[in-house]
Design a protein around this motif. Structure first.
Motif: not given
Length: 462
Positions: A387-400
């Protein structure tokens, strides 16, 4: 979690406990049995998974004359108090969320410097800070619902308003700016509760009363506070006293009403419904006042699990009258899974959590082996996932990414495209940079023991 003021929350843990009937193959067990010592009594919240494999929550203390605390616990049942609240730090916390900065955020519904409740932050090591003291002015009073972190990185939440103040919706930025973005009038609702952000980026909030029929409402707003749509529950078979919403993988929203459903009047014992913006509500299931063996008064917002079903709890009913665990399909097929005996817990009133191990966890605010409430688990035989801390993000940024067994990970893909880079922080937490060209879809982590797939799609933001 929004507290239903005249009773208490519940949920469990790990090994089999003798007692309540269960559907074939289901296992329910106490993970933590509270004793009342060290300010640990009355757990009334949804547990949350952290970065280091532990689960976190709060003790309300409301029914045992304490101010509450923030604590962590393991799947093996060990607990540690991170911070014990006092009047100036807030009273009666109602749960926490994990923020993208690694800290936990929550509210206490009372206490603080002005006795109107507080918004707070606590680190995993227990350093506590009050971020905002509610005054009862334009900022609102008595925050009860745990805040959320929006896709913009800001925190959003609601205030209940108590007996004599309007409910509000607020925003708190990482820079420390607090603003009220929406103030309710009676037409649009009273006693605002849980808030969630949909895949369209808008906020959806349930108010348990008020509205044109005085049976509660759902409002849809932009993150700037612009009212986009509004639905008023009709009472009777259409339900009353809505508690909140969850968005399922089919794009529709689902929720429960704590009352209503009975055809003769609005004093029934609850419904489960599907909501499609702007104002289309379909009742999927009505609880029968004449057959409480099937449960009654659904008291936690259902969650969608990895098998596609929605899982939730009822405050009352079941074999022992102490509440139940159920699941329902998105088309309305209902199944009662478990009835709570007092020895396991009584009156579950908070949402369930499905941890990345596949187990469900919840809290029972009363009952249990010692009578002070319990954390319990429900094992449906579902496998591990991420799962994700945040299920959204931008290209070039880190997903958790949260999960287990990450040591030795060899690849991470975003909807089939390899991550630009990734870092295994520990066995239960990874960061991965979203690659150029990535599109919204599942994330897959390949570990030495196999592949783990996300339970929801990771949504790419522009």
């Amino acid at each position: 979690m929004t507290r239903i003021s005249w009773f208490v929350p519940v949920f469990l843990g790990l090994s089999l406990v003798a007692g309540g009937p269960r559907a074939t193959g289901q296992t329910v067990a106490d993970v933590v049995s509270f004793t009342g010592a060290n300010n640990l009594a009355d757990p009334g919240m949804t547990p949350v998974q952290g970065r280091v494999g532990k689960l976190y929550g709060t003790i309300t203390g409301m029914f045992n004359a304490t101010s509450g605390s923030v604590f962590d616990f393991t799947a093996a049942g060990s607990t540690k108090v991170l911070y014990s609240l006092t009047g100036s730090a807030g009273v009666y916390p109602t749960g926490v969320i994990l923020g993208s900065d690694g800290n936990f955020y929550g509210v206490a519904s009372s206490g603080g410097s002005l006795n109107g409740g507080v918004l707070f932050k606590v680190t995993p090591s227990g350093t506590y800070a009050v971020l905002h003291n509610f005054t009862g002015g334009t900022d609102g009073l008595e925050p009860e619902a745990t805040p959320i972190e929006g896709s913009d990185g800001n925190f959003y939440g609601t205030t209940n308003g108590g007996c004599c103040h309007s409910s509000t919706i607020y925003k708190y930025t990482r820079a420390g700016a607090f603003t009220t973005i929406y103030t309710y009038d009676n037409t649009h609702g009273i006693n605002a509760g849980d808030l969630m952000q949909g895949s369209d980026g808008n906020l959806y909030v349930a108010a348990s009363s008020g509205g044109t029929n005085n049976n509660g409402t759902i409002v849809q707003l932009s993150t700037a506070g612009k009212l986009l749509s509004y639905y008023a529950f009709p009472g009777g078979p259409g339900g009353s006293f809505p508690l909140g919403l969850v968005q399922a993988s089919n794009g529709n929203y689902y929720g429960v009403t704590f009352q209503g459903g009975q055809k003769e009047n609005s004093a029934g014992i609850g419904t489960i419904f599907r909501y499609t913006p702007p104002a289309n509500v379909t009742v999927l299931y009505i609880y029968n006042p004449l057959s409480t063996n099937g449960g009654g008064y659904p008291s936690g917002i259902p969650i969608q699990a990895t098998d596609g079903y929605l899982y939730g709890v009822t405050l009352a009913g079941g074999t022992y009258g102490n509440g139940t665990v159920y699941r329902i399909s998105t088309t309305g097929k209902y199944q009662q899974l478990y009835s709570f005996p007092t020895t396991v817990g009584r009156e579950p009133t908070a949402n369930l959590l499905q941890a990345t191990s596949g187990l469900f966890y919840g809290s029972a605010q009363s009952g249990g082996p010692n009578g002070y409430g319990a954390i319990f688990s429900l094992n449906m035989g579902l496998g591990p996932f991420i799962t994700f801390v945040q299920a959204t993000g931008k290209i070039g940024k880190a997903a958790q990414i949260l999960g287990q067994g990450f040591t030795g990970t060899t690849s991470i893909t975003f909807n089939g495209l390899p991550a630009s880079s990734f870092t295994v922080v520990n066995d239960t937490y990874i960061t991965a940079v979203v690659p150029t060209g990535a599109t919204t879809g599942p994330v897959v982590v390949t570990t030495p023991t196999g592949s783990l797939t996300s339970h929801v799609n990771f949504r790419i933001l522009k």
